[in-house]
Enzyme design. Structure first.
Site, PDB file in Angstrom:
ATOM      1  CG  ASN A   9     -74.165 -14.484 -71.322  1.00 16.13           C
ATOM      2  OD1 ASN A   9     -74.542 -15.665 -71.342  1.00 16.13           O
ATOM      3  ND2 ASN A   9     -73.548 -13.911 -72.349  1.00 16.13           N
ATOM      4  CD1 TRP A  10     -75.193 -17.412 -65.308  1.00 15.77           C
ATOM      5  CD2 TRP A  10     -76.024 -19.489 -65.190  1.00 15.77           C
ATOM      6  NE1 TRP A  10     -75.963 -17.494 -64.176  1.00 15.77           N
ATOM      7  CE2 TRP A  10     -76.492 -18.761 -64.083  1.00 15.77           C
ATOM      8  CE3 TRP A  10     -76.419 -20.828 -65.336  1.00 15.77           C
ATOM      9  CZ2 TRP A  10     -77.331 -19.325 -63.122  1.00 15.77           C
ATOM     10  CZ3 TRP A  10     -77.255 -21.379 -64.386  1.00 15.77           C
ATOM     11  CH2 TRP A  10     -77.714 -20.638 -63.285  1.00 15.77           C
ATOM     12  CE  LYS A  11     -69.890 -14.440 -71.770  1.00 14.12           C
ATOM     13  NZ  LYS A  11     -68.719 -13.753 -72.270  1.00 14.12           N
ATOM     14  CG  HIS A  97     -72.617 -12.410 -76.464  1.00 12.04           C
ATOM     15  ND1 HIS A  97     -71.296 -12.698 -76.689  1.00 12.04           N
ATOM     16  CD2 HIS A  97     -72.704 -11.944 -75.198  1.00 12.04           C
ATOM     17  CE1 HIS A  97     -70.612 -12.412 -75.581  1.00 12.04           C
ATOM     18  NE2 HIS A  97     -71.439 -11.962 -74.667  1.00 12.04           N
ATOM     19  CD  GLU A  99     -68.657 -14.923 -75.656  1.00  9.13           C
ATOM     20  OE1 GLU A  99     -69.595 -15.633 -75.240  1.00  9.13           O
ATOM     21  OE2 GLU A  99     -67.960 -14.213 -74.900  1.00  9.13           O
ATOM     22  CD  GLU A 169     -71.949  -8.065 -73.448  1.00 10.69           C
ATOM     23  OE1 GLU A 169     -72.077  -8.268 -72.243  1.00 10.69           O
ATOM     24  OE2 GLU A 169     -71.879  -8.981 -74.291  1.00 10.69           O
ATOM     25  N   GLY A 175     -64.257 -10.939 -71.046  1.00  8.44           N
ATOM     26  CA  GLY A 175     -63.467 -12.076 -70.570  1.00  8.44           C
ATOM     27  C   GLY A 175     -61.976 -11.787 -70.492  1.00  8.44           C
ATOM     28  CB  SER A 215     -63.863  -7.381 -67.446  1.00  6.72           C
ATOM     29  OG  SER A 215     -63.293  -8.277 -68.394  1.00  6.72           O
ATOM     30  N   GLY A 237     -68.275 -13.753 -66.596  1.00  9.17           N
ATOM     31  CA  GLY A 237     -67.525 -14.534 -65.601  1.00  9.17           C
ATOM     32  C   GLY A 237     -67.962 -14.331 -64.158  1.00  9.17           C
TER      33      GLY A 237
END
Ligand code: 13P
Length: 257
Positions: A9-11, A97, A99, A169, A175, A215, A237
């Site tokens: 997931n590149w976000k 997600h 976020e 998650e 992160g 992570s 990441g």
């Protein structure tokens, strides 16, 4: 048996040329090191979906969107519909997600509507769930995950579940560099599998992929992938750094069964 998956997931990271380079490098790697046991997925920013599909070439590299509107079309400024994502060549979509939940106010009802919409249009939803540190410390993490599953999967028939991927998650591990221990992750994955077995069937529980996210790095992927109920990872990441993403793919192919 559940699909084994390594997904990035590149976000909101990587610009066009960087994204192109990473897709091409991943593609080249997969051509030279064909994977048999895993599917590899990347989720680039929406405007790079078409280009990523174009550059992916390799059937083992599938493209996911990071979000999707619950509606079909109309006056929804800034949104993209399921059929638009399909137009772009995306096969999957990340939904719910943490976020999106915490920063953009998406609630369970909206996420459930998106999951249903994705399924009805032929996209594979990757439904993300996860507890906060506070919830874990007050020992309500399993109850929270159950509530998120109840709400996120509400109204789905057992035969639709086969096309849902679940990503566990824990928010405190996203992160932060702090990964759930393999035991913590395994415990929750086994809880989720039991939930699926009791609510739907043993076959559904066996077939649904449950990914871990938070992570994941080359250094911890081996131990996580070695757990019986972990079917792969959704990586943030470490998925935007070529070497670490490719290393995790290599470990996944070696360990995930
Ligand atoms: P990190 O791997 O950066 O912790 O992100 C995990 C994640 O949110 C994947 O969706």
């Amino acid at each position: 048996m559940a699909r084994k998956i390594v997904a990035g997931n590149w976000k909101m990271n990587l610009h066009l040329k960087e994204g192109q380079a990473l897709v091409q490098a991943t593609n080249e790697y997969l051509n030279q090191n064909p994977v048999e046991h895993i599917d590899v997925i990347i989720a680039p920013p929406a405007y790079q979906l078409c280009q990523s599909v174009f550059n992916s070439g390799n059937k083992k590299l599938s493209i996911a969107a990071q979000n999707m509107a619950a509606q079909d079309n109309g006056a929804f400024t800034g949104e993209l519909s399921a059929s638009m994502l399909i137009d772009s060549g995306a096969e999957l979509v990340i939904l719910g997600h943490s976020e999106r939940r915490t920063l953009f106010g998406e609630d369970d009802a909206l996420i459930n509507a998106k999951v249903k919409k994705a399924l009805s249009k032929g996209l594979y939803p990757i439904l993300c769930i996860g507890e906060s540190l506070e919830q874990r410390q007050s020992n309500v993490h399993q109850a929270h995950i159950k509530a998120q599953l109840d709400a996120g999967l509400e109204g789905l028939a057992a035969d639709e579940l086969y096309r849902v991927i679940i990503a566990y998650e824990p928010i405190w591990a996203i992160g932060t560099g702090e990964t759930a221990s393999p035991e913590q992750a395994q415990n929750m994955h086994s809880f989720i599998r039991k939930y699926l077995s009791e609510k739907y069937s043993a076959t559904v529980a066996d077939e649904v992929s449950i990914l871990y996210g938070g992570s994941v790095k080359p250094a911890n992927a081996r131990d996580l992938f070695g757990q019986p109920d972990i079917d792969g990872a959704l990586i943030g990441g470490a998925s935007i750094v070529k070497d670490s993403f490719l290393d995790i793919i290599q470990v996944g192919e070696e360990i995930l069964r």
